[in-house]
Design a protein around this motif. Structure first.
Motif, mmCIF file in Angstrom:
data_model
loop_
_atom_site.group_PDB
_atom_site.id
_atom_site.type_symbol
_atom_site.label_atom_id
_atom_site.label_comp_id
_atom_site.label_asym_id
_atom_site.label_seq_id
_atom_site.Cartn_x
_atom_site.Cartn_y
_atom_site.Cartn_z
ATOM 1 N N LEU A 134 -55.968 -5.331 14.048
ATOM 2 C CA LEU A 134 -54.996 -5.968 14.759
ATOM 3 C C LEU A 134 -54.570 -7.284 14.068
ATOM 4 N N VAL A 135 -55.424 -7.961 13.611
ATOM 5 C CA VAL A 135 -55.191 -9.290 13.016
ATOM 6 C C VAL A 135 -54.297 -9.032 11.670
ATOM 7 N N VAL A 136 -54.609 -7.959 10.733
ATOM 8 C CA VAL A 136 -53.800 -7.506 9.685
ATOM 9 C C VAL A 136 -52.531 -7.153 10.208
ATOM 10 N N LEU A 137 -52.415 -6.324 11.352
ATOM 11 C CA LEU A 137 -51.071 -6.055 11.969
ATOM 12 C C LEU A 137 -50.153 -7.047 12.402
ATOM 13 N N SER A 138 -50.751 -8.071 12.797
ATOM 14 C CA SER A 138 -50.101 -9.313 13.218
ATOM 15 C C SER A 138 -49.425 -10.206 12.161
ATOM 16 N N VAL A 139 -50.121 -9.960 10.845
ATOM 17 C CA VAL A 139 -49.765 -10.792 9.687
ATOM 18 C C VAL A 139 -48.567 -10.174 9.229
ATOM 19 N N PHE A 140 -48.787 -8.745 8.914
ATOM 20 C CA PHE A 140 -47.819 -8.164 8.033
ATOM 21 C C PHE A 140 -46.608 -7.548 8.891
ATOM 22 N N LYS A 141 -46.871 -7.312 10.503
ATOM 23 C CA LYS A 141 -45.668 -6.977 11.335
ATOM 24 C C LYS A 141 -44.685 -5.904 10.749
ATOM 25 N N PRO A 142 -45.303 -4.806 10.645
ATOM 26 C CA PRO A 142 -44.601 -3.620 10.035
ATOM 27 C C PRO A 142 -43.631 -2.874 11.144
ATOM 28 N N TRP A 143 -42.713 -2.030 10.503
ATOM 29 C CA TRP A 143 -42.016 -0.853 11.475
ATOM 30 C C TRP A 143 -40.922 -1.443 11.886
ATOM 31 N N GLY A 144 -40.630 -2.614 12.032
ATOM 32 C CA GLY A 144 -39.105 -3.241 12.555
ATOM 33 C C GLY A 144 -39.267 -3.035 14.403
ATOM 34 N N LYS A 145 -38.036 -2.948 14.649
ATOM 35 C CA LYS A 145 -37.667 -3.378 16.224
ATOM 36 C C LYS A 145 -37.853 -1.900 16.912
ATOM 37 N N THR A 146 -38.290 -1.984 18.096
ATOM 38 C CA THR A 146 -37.842 -0.891 19.065
ATOM 39 C C THR A 146 -36.604 -0.737 19.552
ATOM 40 N N ARG A 147 -36.463 0.122 20.235
ATOM 41 C CA ARG A 147 -34.871 0.536 21.063
ATOM 42 C C ARG A 147 -34.840 -0.353 22.120
ATOM 43 N N ILE A 148 -35.827 -0.668 22.726
ATOM 44 C CA ILE A 148 -35.946 -1.344 23.869
ATOM 45 C C ILE A 148 -35.314 -2.791 23.588
ATOM 46 N N ARG A 149 -34.283 -3.395 24.458
ATOM 47 C CA ARG A 149 -33.692 -4.419 23.873
ATOM 48 C C ARG A 149 -33.789 -5.518 25.342
ATOM 49 N N TRP A 150 -34.924 -5.848 25.951
ATOM 50 C CA TRP A 150 -34.981 -6.753 27.026
ATOM 51 C C TRP A 150 -35.059 -7.978 26.629
ATOM 52 N N GLU A 151 -34.365 -8.780 26.885
ATOM 53 C CA GLU A 151 -34.422 -10.421 26.873
ATOM 54 C C GLU A 151 -34.184 -11.134 28.044
ATOM 55 N N PRO A 152 -35.136 -12.167 28.182
ATOM 56 C CA PRO A 152 -34.935 -13.108 29.274
ATOM 57 C C PRO A 152 -33.476 -13.738 29.312
ATOM 58 N N PRO A 153 -33.038 -13.652 30.730
ATOM 59 C CA PRO A 153 -31.649 -14.497 30.886
ATOM 60 C C PRO A 153 -31.580 -15.637 30.235
ATOM 61 N N ARG A 154 -30.245 -15.913 29.584
ATOM 62 C CA ARG A 154 -30.009 -17.282 29.028
ATOM 63 C C ARG A 154 -29.314 -18.178 29.959
ATOM 64 N N LYS A 155 -29.361 -19.530 29.777
ATOM 65 C CA LYS A 155 -28.764 -20.318 30.416
ATOM 66 C C LYS A 155 -26.942 -20.463 29.967
ATOM 67 N N VAL A 156 -26.247 -20.207 31.199
ATOM 68 C CA VAL A 156 -24.692 -20.426 30.526
ATOM 69 C C VAL A 156 -24.267 -21.762 30.823
#
Length: 163
Positions: A134-156
């Motif tokens: 898991l540490v190695v996984l955290s360093v290399f960060k493979p495979w790209g993004k998922t299709r889930i696109r939740w982001e916290p609301p931003r201030k307008v």
């Protein structure tokens, strides 16, 4: 979102507790391999550090997910890391803890506990291996993004002339 200094503090705490978890698990494995009653008692005591470290890692991981842009499920490697962290915490609490309890109890009365030792050794070995992966996984960060696109609301920002 956390300011830059907040992210740095959170990352520092996270890395320290991950190091404590890996170190405590490696030490438990080493003590169990020694196979003496004294080392069994030491492994039983050190196991508490591993348990509390695993819970602290989960807590700091939740903070990362909530207060930084990383999120819970934004990247595939994060989804795998979450699964691994939760599985390892349950492994340490539900499998290794009872085996170490049996070893510590047997050390008090000088009994032989081959099954408990094998269970504790196997779970500690698996936990240490997966933690390092898991540490190695955290360093290399493979495979790209998922299709889930939740982001916290931003201030307008509203211009002062419209308000």
């Amino acid at each position: 979102m956390l300011p830059r200094w907040g992210k740095s503090i959170l990352l520092s705490v996270h890395l320290v507790v991950v190091g404590a978890w890996i170190g405590a698990t490696a030490l438990v494995l080493w003590m169990l391999a020694d196979a003496t009653p004294a080392s069994d008692l030491a492994a039983f005591r050190i196991h508490d550090v591993a348990i509390w470290s695993s819970l602290a890692v989960l807590a700091t991981s939740v903070c990362f997910a909530l207060f930084t842009p990383w999120g819970f499920f934004k990247h595939r490697w994060l989804v795998l890391k979450w699964r691994g962290l939760v599985a390892l915490s349950f492994l340490a609490i539900l499998v290794r803890a009872p085996a170490l309890n049996a070893l510590a109890a047997a050390a008090d009365v000088s009994e032989s506990t081959g099954t408990s030792r094998a269970t504790a050794l196997a779970s500690a070995g698996m936990e240490l291996t997966v933690l390092v992966l898991l540490v190695v996984l955290s360093v290399f960060k493979p495979w790209g993004k998922t299709r889930i696109r939740w982001e916290p609301p931003r201030k307008v920002l509203v211009p002062a002339t419209l308000a």
